[in-house]
Every structure is written in structure tokens, then in C-alpha cells.
Design an enzyme around this catalytic site. Structure first.
Site, PDB file in Angstrom:
ATOM      1  N   ASP A  23       0.835  -1.210   0.000  1.00  0.00           N
ATOM      2  CA  ASP A  23       0.000   0.000   0.000  1.00  0.00           C
ATOM      3  C   ASP A  23       0.871   1.262   0.000  1.00  0.00           C
ATOM      4  OD1 ASP A  23      -2.162   1.742   0.074  1.00  0.00           O
ATOM      5  OD2 ASP A  23      -2.473   1.549   2.241  1.00  0.00           O
TER       6      ASP A  23
ATOM      7  N   ARG B 235       6.789   7.056  -0.804  1.00  0.00           N
ATOM      8  CA  ARG B 235       6.327   6.284   0.355  1.00  0.00           C
ATOM      9  C   ARG B 235       7.118   4.982   0.525  1.00  0.00           C
ATOM     10  NH1 ARG B 235      -0.226   5.677   1.262  1.00  0.00           N
ATOM     11  NH2 ARG B 235      -0.187   4.074   2.859  1.00  0.00           N
TER      12      ARG B 235
END
Lengths: 540, 257
Positions: A295, A322
Site C-alpha cells: 500500500d 512512500r
């Protein structure tokens, strides 16, 4: 220059008029904050220098704005000729006097039952062109609102929200189009970007982030997995007028934590897309995390900069992802120039010469749980980084030494419902849950981190006790403003990382600071808790 | 006003309507079959944040403790499922009323299921031992006792059997950070020990040994040490295995009714 600023700020009584030329030249108009990211290059850098290292200690609170909502307050305001435009959850737009905070009008969008914005009923801001504001909603509409009076001019529904779509980011206006994208990657949507005509709201182009059969990239999805492939847009893109390319970071593939049902690279999830701003045609793409198992959306602001790169001037894009790697890309071609981890990570042995991660086997989610660095919120997330052309440094809010235990399980897709195929246990909550913080830093901490984009190496670090979801702002006086989960808002020396000033606002900062002028005086604004705070220098 | 707020659900839920007072919704789906359906929904819609065992994950809170931070009734849980919790990551979950009520039934069962079943120890003996061994010097139960250690009034709802037993046999095995203590020496020569209550980048809040609440900025500190060890004596060394079983049984019985 100063005369121009003075003129623009004195013109506060006039209705906002922001022709496209003004958006193009926003960097030369630092008395205003004309787009979500400040300028099309999204550097979160301001040419204002009136607040500096020697007077910053005199920063004092000028006014506050209280949101009438208990939702997370993630707004970044615009400021145009003395008027501030901001949003409050779920979908209100407010115009107020940027000098005093007194509201002029509020536009309230009534939402139907059953909207499903993942992770908070938030909105991050508006866009402006001429005298029109553009606002997106949780029921998947784009609204044009008259900046003078808050009246709706047009409304376009871009998709049926009941299928799990929601819109939360500030739109991007380029020329005569307003560009928006859809969230919903945790609900099995197929994300897309759409450009609407600013006058009519009519859709001009659409780019499908999850390609359909027969379209390039569909073969990166095994079987029918593309049908619920995710690929959200959470954040406003950038634009290079010379190349006429608009850049957008795309979200995770779905289901998030069960990658076994979607074999392949899963294009164009976790990518930066470079699209022709007139046609929406894909010029190039770069996928940070092919076949993402954690994710790790590419949910960052694409920061554009022109750098001397190995002896030649180069148009680059700076991206702390991320997935824990910092990237430098050539933004004309998409060529990978540099990649380095900027926080602890255990999922890849490095990047190959094309920038593709070399994954370490067994670090993805499992039935019994797999402990991997970084955790699900990643090395950084959606809050804005900053690039200062003066220091030449790239600044990012980093989550250091932060892990998660990733679980996978089977899940059937049901329309409008959660479709994630697993879960993550982490010792640190993704957002603040308690005013008490006792944990030690061994489970992770946040830092404002300064990187040299030419090497990816750390130049300085300002570590904090807890996490931070605050964006960054740098100024021409080499100040860096940021906040954190603890409720502090502060200024660092952008060259050394030294703490110069701070105020305790108590509410957590989940937004990015902006700066602008009121009557020639520099203001700094930040949302914290449910309040927007505005600071300026007190008289000596 | 409340009637307006809940009118959306009136068509499907059992309702006690009183024109003059509040409206209360009761859960009409509370059978064993409903609980099974509720579990199915929980695993697909809730487990990613709250964990498959419901014990929380960092993102979602522990739902097994017998008490819910934001709801005291079934109706309250039903409303949270349908509306989400503002300001948190808890979204509105799109479920029909029946599925939402079944989920409430499962949540109630989840919180009651912990530590059920026969235990080897005798809770009455455990209670007596707790009194005579001096535990209440540090632990509060039903409003009586010290506050150096955790309040044990409802510890049976918050901790699994294995955790209770381990805490008695080996208090150092897992000390929650809210019970860490600190030792401080300030630059002007003052020294403190006490219970660490809160901390951020700039300051630390604590209760000193005299019970005084104190807050110091880190700039004032010459030395700052966090003591992560539990001050609890090692009863495991003095207690017989049967005593530990008795204490465990008594602590496990301390649940929210």
C-alpha cells in the site's frame, strides 16, 4: 518587484481575478498563494524574505479560523489579493479576509448518504482561475464556484460515487481546463484523471490509470484483476509549461495487501504519470513500486526543479516516495537519474539502473504476518516536501525506523465496500489518536530531513519525538516552516536545521504551511487541530 | 432532534418510539447465525485496521476489551458503523441495516469471548493473595490502591490469560510505555524521579515521587533517563505455581459486566 507586491496586496477590495498568466508567473507573485502547491513547480518555496532568522522570534499570532467540523483539517488555503479561500470538511468552501480572518461567505455542498472517502471525510483545498474557484466532492462532483459570492456556476459528476469513488484533493487548473482525479483505491475502483472545460464543466479528456483490455498496460494485470485495480489520485499534480506536461502521482493497486490475485506490474498504479495537458495522452510514466504489496501509493507532490546535473542544466523531478526511496527523474523523458533510500527499508536490495526496485523475497504480506520497514504509512506520505532553489536542498518529512507487520488474506470484491485483502499491524498509529504520547522512538520517529538532490545524501536532520504529518515550506530568507503531530509549529534554519522558533498549537498539524503578504507584511498560515492559525511579526 | 438523526434506520430496526422522550434502537439480529454473518463482515470490512482478532493494529483500536471508547450501547455501535468517527481513520462502512446489526452482535461476542472457559486457579484464593501480598500498594482495584502500576479493576477485559500470567511471573517481560518511569537531573542541579506521563520534542511531563505534577523543557535537562523496567517486585520467585494460577484466575475474573 516590491512595488508589484504592494500593488497586488492593496488591491484587496477588488474581486479576485486570476488569469492563467498569473498562475504561470505565481513564483514572481509571492504576496499571494495562487495554487495548492504554491506554483506549478510545486516547490513549496516562497520568494518572500521579510520574516528571517533574525526576526522570526517576533512571530506572533494574528488571527485564527475555527472549522465547524471535527474531521481532520487537511486544507491548504489559497490567498488572492487579500482574500483567503479554504475548505473545511466535508465539502465547504469559505472565503475570508486574509488580514483579519473575518469570513465573507461560505459555500456548503450537501452530500448524499453513503459517500465513502477512505481514511477521513477530508478535503485539501481549491483551485482558482479568473474569478472562479474549483472544488471537488466526496460524491464525485467537480464544482465551479463564483469567487465573489460563493454561488455555484456549474457542477459535473465525473463518476458514480456508489461504486466507491470519492474526490478529496485540490484541483489543478492548466490553461482552460481543470484537472481532477478520483480516490477509492481501498474500495476496488479504477482510478482516472479527468480534465474539464473551466467554462462549461464538460469533460475534455480522461486518462484511465488502470488500462482496460486492448489498452497499453492492461497486460500487466493477471486475469480480470484490472477490474478492481485501484489507482487513486489523492493529491494535486504539477505542470511544466515549456513541456506542456502535467505530472501526477498515482495510488496503490487493489486489493492492497493480497498481491497474489493481481500478478504483474499492475500499471499504472504507484507511478508518476506525465500527461500532455491538452490531450491527456501519456508521454511517459515511471513506476516506483511495481506490483506493490504494501500500500505504498505514489501519493506525493511531484516537485519540479531545474538543476545542474553532471555539468548540464537539466529539467528534473524530485520525489521522496512512500516506498522509502528518494528519486531524481528527468521530467522531459522520465529517465531515471538517481535513487537512494532516505529512511530505513528492508524490502529491496536497491534499485537497478532503470530505477526498478530489486525486491527481497519474503518481505511482502503473509498469512502469519511479515515485519517490514517502512510501515504502511511509508517513509513519507502526502504532506508536501519542499525544494529551495537558494539552498539547492530537497526537504521532506520522513518517518524513520518505522515498520509494519503485513498480513494477507482472501477477500471477495463487493461494490462500494472495503477491498484490501489484508491488514497491517504497526506500533505507531497512522494518525494521532491520543494527546498522551509515551512510546519510545524505537518504534519510529519523524524528522525534517534535508537531502542533496545531486547525491540523495542527507545534509541535516531535525528529529522529533513523535511522528509528523506536516508539509514543509521554505522561503527566500532560508527559513523552513513545518509542524508535527505533537501540535508544534516551528521554523528551522533551512541551511543547518537549527530550531529558530516554535509555538505550541496543541492540535496536530496535518497540512502544509503557506505564506503571503497583507499590507506588505508577511504572514504564515497553518492548519492544526480544527483551526487555521495565522502568524506575522509583532512590532518591536 | 434525535428522532431526525435516526429516522434513516427506522424502517428496518425495532424501535421503541416515545413522542416525548428519546428513541432507542435495539438490535433485532442477535442470534448465533447473525453472529456468524457479523464475523464474515468483520473479517472483510474491519479486520484490516482492527486486526483479525479484533485486538487493534495501530490503525484501529482494540475492540475486545468489553468497553468501547465511543459507544456504550448497541445503537451507538450501529451509528459508528454507519457514520464513521470524525477526525479519525474510521470511515462510514457501507452496509445494509441487517449486516450492520449483525456486525454489532459479533462485536459484542468478541468482547465477551476473551478468557472464557474454566481456569485451573481459584479466583477467591487469588483475591485473598492480592490483599495479603501487598499488591494494592501499587495497583488500584475498585477505587482502592496505589497508582504506580496499572488499575486492575477490569484487567480481565483488557488482557489475555497468557499476558496476565506472564505479568505476574515475569513483570519485566512487557512493560507498557505509559508505566515507564524517568530519572532527571536539571542543569541547575535539581533531580527528580517519577512516573513519565507525556513527552514531545521540547518537553516532558511527569508525576514525581511526592505526587506533584511537573513539566520540564528538555533545554533545562542535564540528564534524562527513561526507566523501562517495572518497579514490581518479582513475586514469581516467591509464589508457588498454584498461587500464580489463583491470581491469574482472579485477575481474569475482573471483567466489565
Amino acid at each position: 518587484m516590491k512595488l508589484l507586491i504592494l500593488f497586488l496586496t492593496l488591491a484587496g477590495a477588488l474581486p479576485a481575478q486570476v488569469p492563467y498568466s498569473r498562475l504561470l508567473d505565481a513564483a514572481k507573485d509571492p504576496g499571494n498563494w495562487l495554487t495548492y502547491n504554491g506554483t506549478y513547480f510545486s516547490q513549496h518555496y516562497s520568494a518572500l524574505d521579510r520574516i528571517n532568522a533574525s526576526n522570526v522570534r517576533r512571530l506572533g499570532l494574528k488571527w485564527v479560523f475555527q472549522a465547524q467540523s471535527l474531521e481532520k483539517f487537511e486544507t491548504t488555503p489559497l490567498v488572492v489579493d487579500g482574500v483567503m479561500y479554504l475548505t473545511e470538511a466535508p465539502n465547504n468552501v469559505i472565503a475570508l479576509d486574509a488580514a483579519t480572518g473575518r469570513p465573507f461567505w461560505t459555500y456548503e455542498h450537501r452530500l448524499p448518504e453513503g459517500t465513502v472517502p477512505c481514511c477521513g471525510r477530508i478535503n485539501r483545498g481549491v483551485a482558482i482561475l479568473d474569478g472562479t474557484l474549483f472544488h471537488v466532492t466526496h460524491d464525485a462532483k467537480v464544482l465551479a464556484i463564483d469567487a465573489k459570492n460563493g454561488r455555484k456556476i456549474w457542477e459535473t459528476t465525473v463518476i458514480d460515487y456508489k461504486q466507491g469513488y470519492a474526490l478529496t484533493h485540490a484541483p489543478l487548473v492548466v490553461k482552460d481546463k481543470v484537472i481532477v482525479g478520483t480516490a477509492g483505491g481501498e474500495l476496488g475502483i479504477r482510478g482516472f484523471l479527468a480534465a474539464l472545460d473551466v467554462k462549461t464543466g464538460k469533460e475534455v479528456w480522461r486518462f484511465k490509470i488502470i488500462p482496460e483490455p486492448g489498452e497499453p498496460g492492461n497486460d500487466t494485470w493477471g486475469g480480470d484483476s484490472w477490474k478492481n485495480g485501484g489507482g487513486s489520485i489523492w493529491l494535486t499534480g504539477s505542470y511544466d509549461p515549456e513541456l506542456n506536461l502535467t505530472y501526477w502521482g498515482t495510488g496503490n493497486p487493489g486489493p492492497d495487501w493480497n498481491p497474489t490475485v493481481r500478478p504483474g506490474d499492475n500499471l499504472y498504479s504507484d507511478c508518476v504519470l506525465a500527461l500532455d495537458a491538452d490531450t491527456g495522452k501519456l508521454k511517459w510514466h515511471f513506476q516506483f513500486t511495481p506490483h506493490d504489496e504494501w500500500d505504498w501509493d505514489a501519493v506525493q507532490v511531484p516537485v519540479l526543479a531545474d538543476l545542474d546535473w553532471k555539468g548540464a542544466r537539466r529539467k528534473v523531478m524530485l520525489w521522496a516516495n512512500r516506498n522509502a526511496f528518494f528519486y531524481v527523474l528527468d521530467r522531459a523523458s522520465g529517465e531515471f537519474l538517481l535513487g537512494q533510500p532516505f529512511v530505513k527499508q528492508t524490502w529491496a536490495s536497491g534499485l537497478d539502473e532503470k530505477g526498478r526496485p530489486m525486491k527481497i523475497a519474503g518481505r511482502g504480506p503473509s498469512r502469519e504476518g511479515t515485519k517490514t520497514w517502512p510501515g504502511v504509512q511509508g517513509g513519507t506520505n502526502w504532506y508536501a516536501p519542499s525544494f529551495s532553489p537558494r539552498t539547492g536542498l530537497f526537504y521532506v518529512t520522513a518517518w524513520e525506523d518505522y515498520h509494519g507487520t503485513y498480513y494477507m488474506w482472501d477477500q471477495k470484491f463487493e461494490q462500494g465496500k472495503w477491498y484490501v485483502g489484508g491488514g497491517v499491524k504497526a506500533p505507531v498509529p497512522p494518525t494521532k489518536r491520543d494527546r498522551i504520547m509515551t512510546r519510545g522512538t524505537e518504534d519510529g520517529y519523524a524528522a525534517v530531513r534535508a537531502l542533496d538532490p545531486r547525491t540523495g545524501k542527507r545534509v541535516w536532520d531535525y528529529p522529533m519525538a513523535d511522528m509528523s504529518e506536516s508539509g514543509l515550506l521554505t522561503t527566500a530568507s532560508d527559513l523552513l516552516f513545518s509542524g508535527n503531530r505533537e501540535g508544534h509549529f516551528f521554523a528551522l534554519d533551512a541551511r543547518s536545521g537549527k530550531m529558530l522558533w516554535s509555538r505550541y498549537l496543541a492540535g496536530q498539524v496535518i497540512a502544509s504551511p503557506i505564506t503571503y503578504l497583507v499590507n506588505g507584511k508577511q504572514q504564515v498560515a497553518i492548519a492544526a487541530g480544527h483551526t487555521l492559525f495565522v502568524f506575522a511579526l509583532e512590532e518591536e | 432532534m434525535l428522532r431526525i438523526a435516526v429516522s434513516f434506520f427506522l424502517t428496518v430496526a425495532a424501535v421503541t418510539a416515545d413522542q416525548e422522550s428519546t428513541v432507542t434502537l435495539e438490535n433485532p439480529f442477535r442470534t448465533a447465525a447473525d453472529r456468524v454473518e457479523g464475523e464474515r463482515t468483520f473479517l472483510s470490512q474491519c479486520a484490516s485496521c482492527h486486526g483479525r482478532d479484533g485486538r487493534g493494529s495501530g490503525a484501529g483500536s482494540d475492540l475486545t476489551t468489553g468497553t468501547f471508547r465511543r459507544a456504550s450501547s448497541d445503537e451507538g455501535l450501529f451509528q459508528i458503523i454507519n457514520k464513521g468517527i470524525p477526525g479519525t481513520g474510521m470511515p462510514a462502512i457501507q452496509l445494509d441495516s441487517r449486516s450492520a446489526w449483525q456486525l454489532v452482535t459479533y462485536l459484542r461476542a468478541l468482547s465477551k469471548s476473551r478468557n472464557s472457559g474454566a481456569l485451573p486457579g481459584d479466583p477467591a484464593l487469588g483475591a485473598a493473595l492480592f490483599r495479603t501480598a501487598g499488591c494494592s500498594g501499587c495497583h488500584r482495584v475498585d477505587g482502592v490502591g496505589g497508582d504506580t502500576g496499572p488499575d486492575l479493576s477490569f484487567i480481565g477485559s483488557r488482557r489475555a490469560l497468557s499476558e496476565l500470567k506472564q505479568s505476574i511471573a515475569d513483570p519485566q517481560a512487557a512493560v507498557a510505555s505509559e508505566y515507564w518511569r524517568l530519572r532527571i537531573l536539571t542543569k541547575d542541579g535539581r533531580s527528580f524521579t517519577g512516573r513519565r506521563l507525556n513527552e514531545d520534542t521540547f518537553s516532558v511531563q511527569f508525576r514525581d515521587e511526592s505526587g506533584m505534577l511537573r513539566s520540564l523543557t528538555k533545554a533545562e535537562l542535564a540528564k534524562y533517563e527513561i526507566i523501562r523496567a517495572s518497579p514490581m517486585p518479582l513475586p514469581g520467585a516467591k509464589l508457588a505455581a498454584a498461587d500464580i494460577e489463583d491470581l491469574t484466575a482472579w485477575l481474569a475474573s475482573r471483567v466489565i459486566k
